[in-house]
Write an enzyme that holds these catalytic residues in place. Structure first.
Site, mmCIF file in Angstrom:
data_model
loop_
_atom_site.group_PDB
_atom_site.id
_atom_site.type_symbol
_atom_site.label_atom_id
_atom_site.label_comp_id
_atom_site.label_asym_id
_atom_site.label_seq_id
_atom_site.Cartn_x
_atom_site.Cartn_y
_atom_site.Cartn_z
ATOM 1 N N LYS A 156 0.845 -1.195 0.000
ATOM 2 C CA LYS A 156 0.000 0.000 0.000
ATOM 3 C C LYS A 156 0.883 1.250 0.000
ATOM 4 O O LYS A 156 2.100 1.166 0.180
ATOM 5 C CB LYS A 156 -0.907 -0.002 1.235
ATOM 6 C CG LYS A 156 -0.146 0.031 2.560
ATOM 7 C CD LYS A 156 -1.072 0.045 3.746
ATOM 8 C CE LYS A 156 -0.258 0.141 5.037
ATOM 9 N NZ LYS A 156 -1.095 0.358 6.222
ATOM 10 N N TYR A 216 14.653 32.643 3.526
ATOM 11 C CA TYR A 216 13.511 33.287 4.162
ATOM 12 C C TYR A 216 13.750 33.506 5.653
ATOM 13 O O TYR A 216 14.244 32.622 6.357
ATOM 14 C CB TYR A 216 12.254 32.432 3.984
ATOM 15 C CG TYR A 216 11.680 32.443 2.585
ATOM 16 C CD1 TYR A 216 11.239 33.617 1.993
ATOM 17 C CD2 TYR A 216 11.572 31.264 1.862
ATOM 18 C CE1 TYR A 216 10.708 33.620 0.712
ATOM 19 C CE2 TYR A 216 11.034 31.248 0.585
ATOM 20 C CZ TYR A 216 10.607 32.442 0.014
ATOM 21 O OH TYR A 216 10.071 32.426 -1.252
ATOM 22 N N ARG A 261 -9.049 0.542 16.550
ATOM 23 C CA ARG A 261 -9.155 1.421 15.394
ATOM 24 C C ARG A 261 -10.222 0.963 14.416
ATOM 25 O O ARG A 261 -11.022 1.763 13.941
ATOM 26 C CB ARG A 261 -7.786 1.496 14.692
ATOM 27 C CG ARG A 261 -7.709 2.476 13.536
ATOM 28 C CD ARG A 261 -6.308 2.524 12.954
ATOM 29 N NE ARG A 261 -5.865 1.230 12.407
ATOM 30 C CZ ARG A 261 -4.679 1.031 11.864
ATOM 31 N NH1 ARG A 261 -3.791 2.009 11.813
ATOM 32 N NH2 ARG A 261 -4.350 -0.165 11.380
ATOM 33 N N MET A 289 10.317 25.890 -0.944
ATOM 34 C CA MET A 289 9.560 24.919 -1.731
ATOM 35 C C MET A 289 10.441 24.079 -2.635
ATOM 36 O O MET A 289 10.265 22.860 -2.748
ATOM 37 C CB MET A 289 8.488 25.632 -2.562
ATOM 38 C CG MET A 289 7.574 24.685 -3.324
ATOM 39 S SD MET A 289 6.316 25.540 -4.296
ATOM 40 C CE MET A 289 5.292 26.250 -3.005
#
Length: 374
Positions: free
Chosen positions: A35, A266, A133, A314
């Site tokens: 998965k 930044y 769960r 980014m």
């Protein structure tokens, strides 16, 4: 054209890790969890490799993952662990997937679709043996089994549960969960339902919980080269040790020399305390290299460590290479993995990120160009 950021997946490491799990599993079948795109390693490539090594079945989260595996030629049973709801049932039946059922509400719809297709659909039940769960409670298990056996076109093939604390070797919880699961599933003997596959052990259960192998085991993180208890597991592991299968690299796109007192990036979170040489990397949080690595992370250049400085943005990050011998534009930089004698593992990065290796691998593997090597 290829991206400057590249995730390399080692075929030989995946095979090695499967064989380590195979050795530990004994006579139990192995259901690899593929998965989340194979924990970032590539679901289809991983499934094909594990199938070649004898995987008995596969585990995915959603039905769409199972459909993609079928389209890629995977023929083994594929368990859908999450999202068995009315909207996904047609795909489950059409692709011959195995739904993991948590209560009886879905049974009539499953029966109708299986009957319409002229087939008998095998399913597994999930017991909440302590995870808290998902699943049916032990007190309700008998009624759920009875409902499955009374519903046409359905076949009970297995029962599963999940460990919440198998990565904590000091906890008594796993023994309690195992005991609850065995006591609950013992009532299957009261029904004439044939052979039923019982499975409970994840990677932690396989490595650390005595008696948890049962009929099948479901390793996940171990197949990709990491221990479920992180760095502690790596430090205490006995041979043969797991091998990390993922390596994440980028390239230097600029080398800059700046004076003492220069604010970087930044917010100027870092100011140079000396004349410094900086390597600019084309990697940032869009590539899974998260902002919270700022001021914490290190990379490998020429096999030596160098600190990441300034705010990670980014698509850009800065590395202080003042103490390294003449780095050049185009040089390989390793964010995860080995270079020369140096190595940075997902457990170490997870510590910097304040998370676990699972998240690191998923982030890096799913947000970058990926290639299978060796």
């Amino acid at each position: 054209m290829e991206s400057l950021n590249r995730v390399e997946i080692s075929r030989s490491a995946l095979i090695h890790n499967f064989q380590v799990c195979r050795q530990l599993a004994g006579d139990a079948a192995i259901l690899p969890l593929v998965k989340a795109d194979g924990y970032g390693h590539g679901m289809i490539d991983c499934a094909r490799i594990f199938a070649s090594q004898g995987a008995a079945a596969f585990g995915v989260a959603e039905a769409i993952e199972g459909v993609r595996l079928r389209e890629a030629g995977i023929t083994q049973p594929i368990l859908v662990l999450v999202g068995v709801v009315p909207q996904t049932l047609p795909a489950i039946v059409d692709a011959r997937l195995t739904p993991v059922v948590t209560d009886a509400t879905i049974l009539p719809a499953l029966s109708r679709l299986a009957g319409a297709s002229g087939s008998e659909l095998g399913l597994h039940l999930k017991v909440d043996a302590g995870m808290g769960r998902q699943g049916t409670l032990p007190a309700d298990f008998r009624d759920l089994v009875r409902a499955v056996l009374a519903t046409p076109h359905l076949r009970l093939d297995g029962v599963m549960a999940h460990f919440p604390l198998a990565d904590d070797r000091q906890s008594d919880n796993s023994a309690e969960v195992l005991r609850t699961f065995q006591q609950t599933t013992a009532m299957l003997a009261d029904f004439n339902c044939g052979k039923c596959c019982l499975h409970l052990a994840n990677s932690g259960g396989l490595f650390y919980v005595a008696g948890a192998r049962l009929d099948m085991v479901r390793p996940g993180i171990a197949l990709y080269g990491y221990y479920p208890d992180g760095a502690a597991g790596t430090a205490t592991a006995s041979p043969p040790r797991l091998r990390p299968a993922m390596r994440y690299v980028t390239r230097i796109i600029q080398v800059r020399r700046v004076p003492k007192g220069s604010g970087l990036g930044y917010c100027h979170l870092f100011t140079t305390a000396r004349p410094s040489t900086l390597a600019v990397l084309p990697v940032g949080y869009a590539n899974g290299y998260l902002r919270n690595l700022t001021g914490r992370a290190e990379v490998l250049i020429g096999g030596r460590r160098a600190p990441v400085v300034g705010r990670i943005s980014m698509n850009l990050a800065l590395v202080d290479v003042t103490d390294l011998p003449e780095p050049q534009v185009g040089d390989e930089v390793v964010l995860l993995g080995r270079q020369g004698q140096g190595e940075i593992g997902a457990d170490e990065i997870a510590g910097w990120m304040e998370t676990i290796s699972y998240e690191v691998l998923c982030l890096f593997g799913q947000l970058n160009a990926r290639v299978l090597v060796d």
